[in-house]
Structures are given as structure tokens and as C-alpha cells.
Write a protein that holds these residues in place. Structure first.
Motif, PDB file in Angstrom:
ATOM      1  N   LEU A  91      -1.452   9.834  -8.339  1.00 19.69           N
ATOM      2  CA  LEU A  91      -0.526  10.472  -7.407  1.00 19.69           C
ATOM      3  C   LEU A  91       0.179  11.589  -8.152  1.00 19.69           C
ATOM      4  O   LEU A  91       0.940  11.333  -9.096  1.00 19.69           O
ATOM      5  CB  LEU A  91       0.485   9.452  -6.877  1.00 19.69           C
TER       6      LEU A  91
ATOM      7  N   ILE B 226      -2.013  -2.110  -3.080  1.00 16.33           N
ATOM      8  CA  ILE B 226      -1.927  -1.596  -4.449  1.00 16.33           C
ATOM      9  C   ILE B 226      -1.476  -2.720  -5.372  1.00 16.33           C
ATOM     10  O   ILE B 226      -0.571  -3.490  -5.034  1.00 16.33           O
ATOM     11  CB  ILE B 226      -0.927  -0.422  -4.533  1.00 16.33           C
TER      12      ILE B 226
ATOM     13  N   PHE C 188      -6.487   5.322  -9.015  1.00 11.80           N
ATOM     14  CA  PHE C 188      -6.076   6.533  -8.310  1.00 11.80           C
ATOM     15  C   PHE C 188      -4.920   7.202  -9.055  1.00 11.80           C
ATOM     16  O   PHE C 188      -4.228   6.569  -9.858  1.00 11.80           O
ATOM     17  CB  PHE C 188      -5.614   6.199  -6.886  1.00 11.80           C
TER      18      PHE C 188
ATOM     19  N   SER D  11      -6.186   0.209  -6.922  1.00 12.32           N
ATOM     20  CA  SER D  11      -6.298  -0.232  -5.532  1.00 12.32           C
ATOM     21  C   SER D  11      -7.762  -0.385  -5.157  1.00 12.32           C
ATOM     22  O   SER D  11      -8.568   0.529  -5.382  1.00 12.32           O
ATOM     23  CB  SER D  11      -5.629   0.793  -4.602  1.00 12.32           C
TER      24      SER D  11
ATOM     25  N   ASP E 115       1.838   6.621   1.680  1.00  4.86           N
ATOM     26  CA  ASP E 115       1.120   5.432   2.143  1.00  4.86           C
ATOM     27  C   ASP E 115      -0.360   5.557   1.801  1.00  4.86           C
ATOM     28  O   ASP E 115      -1.016   6.533   2.181  1.00  4.86           O
ATOM     29  CB  ASP E 115       1.297   5.255   3.649  1.00  4.86           C
ATOM     30  N   HIS E 116      -0.856   4.560   1.088  1.00  4.07           N
ATOM     31  CA  HIS E 116      -2.262   4.515   0.701  1.00  4.07           C
ATOM     32  C   HIS E 116      -3.033   3.688   1.724  1.00  4.07           C
ATOM     33  O   HIS E 116      -2.456   2.886   2.466  1.00  4.07           O
ATOM     34  CB  HIS E 116      -2.379   3.911  -0.701  1.00  4.07           C
ATOM     35  N   GLU E 117      -4.340   3.869   1.740  1.00  6.05           N
ATOM     36  CA  GLU E 117      -5.152   3.202   2.762  1.00  6.05           C
ATOM     37  C   GLU E 117      -5.369   1.721   2.487  1.00  6.05           C
ATOM     38  O   GLU E 117      -5.748   0.967   3.394  1.00  6.05           O
ATOM     39  CB  GLU E 117      -6.513   3.899   2.874  1.00  6.05           C
TER      40      GLU E 117
ATOM     41  N   VAL F  13      -2.637  12.338  -3.439  1.00  7.83           N
ATOM     42  CA  VAL F  13      -3.312  11.176  -4.014  1.00  7.83           C
ATOM     43  C   VAL F  13      -4.800  11.473  -4.110  1.00  7.83           C
ATOM     44  O   VAL F  13      -5.417  11.935  -3.147  1.00  7.83           O
ATOM     45  CB  VAL F  13      -3.090   9.916  -3.151  1.00  7.83           C
TER      46      VAL F  13
ATOM     47  N   GLY G 264       0.779  -1.231   0.000  1.00  8.00           N
ATOM     48  CA  GLY G 264       0.000   0.000   0.000  1.00  8.00           C
ATOM     49  C   GLY G 264       0.808   1.277   0.000  1.00  8.00           C
ATOM     50  O   GLY G 264       0.298   2.329   0.402  1.00  8.00           O
ATOM     51  N   SER G 265       2.048   1.231  -0.471  1.00 11.14           N
ATOM     52  CA  SER G 265       2.889   2.427  -0.485  1.00 11.14           C
ATOM     53  C   SER G 265       3.495   2.640  -1.865  1.00 11.14           C
ATOM     54  O   SER G 265       3.723   1.685  -2.612  1.00 11.14           O
ATOM     55  CB  SER G 265       4.024   2.319   0.544  1.00 11.14           C
TER      56      SER G 265
ATOM     57  N   SER H  78      -8.682  10.105  -6.135  1.00  7.27           N
ATOM     58  CA  SER H  78      -9.377   9.104  -6.940  1.00  7.27           C
ATOM     59  C   SER H  78      -9.732   9.685  -8.297  1.00  7.27           C
ATOM     60  O   SER H  78     -10.088  10.859  -8.412  1.00  7.27           O
ATOM     61  CB  SER H  78     -10.651   8.650  -6.225  1.00  7.27           C
TER      62      SER H  78
END
Length: 348
Positions: A274, A252, A272, A267, A247-249, A281, A230-231, A283
Motif C-alpha cells: 500500500l 488481511i 501486497f 492476504s 478496503d481490500h478484496e 494497493v 480486510g481494511s 500486488s
């Protein structure tokens, strides 16, 4: 630098000419075809490559087989488009070989030697190829002897072996340094190695979030690595450490792509972006439901999104194409386990 897409020589020559003449006119690009690479079933020796025409929506599953009279091999793990040498390299994990093709998918030769055992990826620098090689399992089904193989492309022979941390995966070359990602199944190995190409020695090792996979470069020559836990990580310009970590929730998918100032990733059933300038980040609002998400790429000319669904890993998979604005453009059946895309880009 590694390349995923095919740009015609005419475009490169025209760009150089306009630059030399000081002409500010921007070259307009279009994608003339999309190559879709399939792993095939494990042990079935049925990996293949198809081609898709984004203008008339036609898919041809038999281009490679028509050119070469059969499937490409067993478990097509990764591909590299090398525009400098007019070649595509296909890493065949199950066949323990690298297929060397023209840009029209005509197989010309194979890299194959006794030490090649479960190869994962390839990077090319001049007349040298670097291959990440898992090596054999021990009695506990654990790797113990992973290496980076150095191959002379004039002869396709092994000339050097570099012992590295187990589970070497994706490779990328920048500033005469080979970046090697290492990632095993349980996350206990999660790092990158930096190898100096001049002396073939490991200069540095950098700990990473779990699951470092695809490595890409933005327009400012910054190197980014996606981690499936997730990063997304940006390396320092000296390749000596991490400059930034986003860091994504959620986890990925291991494929990312760069388009017009942003990195795009998939994800939790959503695409998404970045922004590489401010690390924001957001959507795209494009939701995609797939049974087994397996591949993701962005068309470098149109910005269309391509996704591969492996379904049950045994049936022919699905490819989904969305416009940059989120419209579902096409869905079609391809081959078994669609794993990667590359784009044949020409001038409008």
C-alpha cells in the motif's frame, strides 16, 4: 512510539553526528540477526525465542534457553523492543507476566501482580509501562472487566488501572496518547480508544472495521491500523477519527510493516503493498502458500519478507524468507507457533 527492531547505539550516534556536520552521506544498514518469537502450545509453558542469521542462513532455536536455562513461559502473546531502555518486553498471556530482557535476551526481571490476567500487549513511555489486560471470563465465557494497567518501571509495580472496553489488544503511543485497539472473536467489538497519558483518561473512541490489530507509524508520523476483515485505516493527525480507509478484496493477516514509503501486508496467499502517498494497493507478485499463516514482517534494512506458518499449532512451525524481489531465500523449521519477528540492525 513503539519499536519492533533493534538499532545499535553506534548507528544512532553516527546519524546524529552526520546530521550535525551537515554530511549528506547515507548510513548503510544491514541486519545482523533476526529474533523469532514463538507462542508455544497453550498451557504447555514452552514459549521460546530463537535467532536467525540472514547471512549464513543458520537458525539457533536455543538462544533464550541457553541464556536463561529454560523456556520463557506460557503463550508469548506479543513483544516490544524498547531501544531507549535497552530492553525487550515479552507479554506472556498464559503465565500472566511480562518478561523483561536485555537486547541479548538475558532475562532480568518479571512484571507480575495479582490483577494481571490474560495480558495482551505492552507499550512504554519513559518510566511507565501500559499493559492491555483482558481480565477474567464470566460463566458465559465473556470478558466483563478489561483494563489498561499502568506500571512504574522503576519498581515494576502497578500504580493505576484504567477501565476500558472489553478485549483490548494492540497498543501504540504517539504524541503522549495511548492508542488501544479492541477486537473480539465475532467482530461485535471493533474500535480503538485514545487515552491521554497525562491524566490517564479516555479522550475518544473511534469505531473501526472488524478486527483492528497491529498499529504502525509511517515516516510522516501517520498512524495506520490493519483490520483483519480486510481494511487498512489511517488515523487523522489529531487522532480524533479516521482520515482514510483502504478496503481490500480479502481478509488481511493481523501483521503489517512499513518499508520505504509503503505498507506491506499478507492476504489470500499473496504479499501486497500500500503506497502511503497515493493509497494505491498493488500486488508484489509474491505468492506464498502456508497451512496456517500466523506472522509477517519486513526486514527494515534489506526489505526481505519473513512469514511464520503455525501449521497445526502443536508441531514446530515453519519460517519462510523471501527477498524483496520475490526469490525464496530460505525455509526452515522453528518453534511452536512462530508469532513475531524483530531485527537486529547494524551498520554495514
Amino acid at each position: 512510539m513503539n519499536q519492533k527492531h533493534i538499532y545499535t547505539l553506534a548507528i544512532i550516534s553516527l546519524s546524529l553526528f552526520l546530521t550535525a556536520c551537515g554530511d549528506p552521506e547515507e548510513v548503510q544498514l544491514k541486519t545482523e540477526g533476526v529474533y523469532i518469537y514463538h507462542e508455544g502450545g497453550f498451557g504447555s509453558n514452552n514459549a521460546t525465542i530463537g535467532t536467525y542469521n540472514p547471512e549464513n542462513y543458520e537458525y539457533n532455536p536455543d538462544l533464550y534457553r541457553g541464556q536463561n536455562g529454560g523456556f520463557i513461559g506460557d503463550v508469548q502473546q506479543n513483544i516490544l523492543v524498547d531501544g531507549n531502555n535497552d530492553r525487550i518486553y515479552s507479554v506472556l498471556n498464559g503465565s500472566n507476566a511480562i518478561d523483561l530482557m536485555t537486547l541479548n535476551l538475558k532475562s532480568e526481571d518479571k512484571i507480575r501482580f495479582a490483577q494481571l490476567d490474560k495480558p495482551r500487549d505492552i507499550a512504554v513511555n519513559g518510566n511507565l509501562a501500559f499493559i492491555s489486560n483482558w481480565g477474567p471470563y464470566n460463566e458465559n465465557f465473556t470478558l466483563t472487566n478489561s483494563e489498561i494497567f499502568v506500571v512504574d518501571l522503576n519498581t515494576n509495580e502497578l500504580i493505576e488501572s484504567i477501565p476500558v472496553q472489553e478485549y483490548p489488544e494492540h497498543l501504540y503511543i504517539q504524541n503522549n496518547r495511548l492508542i488501544v485497539g479492541h477486537s473480539n472473536f465475532d467482530g461485535s467489538i471493533s474500535e480503538i480508544s485514545i487515552i491521554n497519558i497525562d491524566n490517564l483518561e479516555i479522550e475518544n473512541t473511534i469505531e473501526m472495521p472488524a478486527g483492528p490489530m497491529e498499529i504502525i507509524e509511517d515516516q510522516n508520523n501517520n498512524v495506520w491500523i490493519v483490520c483483519t476483515s480486510g481494511s487498512i485505516v489511517k488515523l487523522s493527525t489529531s487522532l480524533s477519527g479516521i482520515a482514510n480507509q483502504i478496503d481490500h478484496e480479502n481478509g488481511i493477516l493481523g501483521d503489517i510493516d512499513y518499508f520505504e514509503g509503503s505498507i506491506y501486508f499478507f492476504s489470500n496467499d499473496e504479499i501486497f503493498s500500500l503506497n502511503t502517498s497515493d493509497n494505491n494497493v498493488s500486488s508484489t507478485g509474491i505468492n506464498v502458500e502456508m497451512e496456517t499463516p500466523y506472522a509477517f514482517a519486513v526486514d527494515p534494512a534489506s526489505g526481505d519478507f519473513y512469514l511464520g506458518d503455525a501449521l497445526d499449532y502443536a508441531s514446530e512451525g515453519l519460517v519462510l524468507r523471501y527477498s524483496f524481489n520475490g526469490e525464496l531465500e530460505d525455509t526452515f523449521q522453528s518453534g511452536i507457533i512462530p508469532t513475531q519477528f524483530s531485527f537486529n540492525v547494524g551498520r554495514k
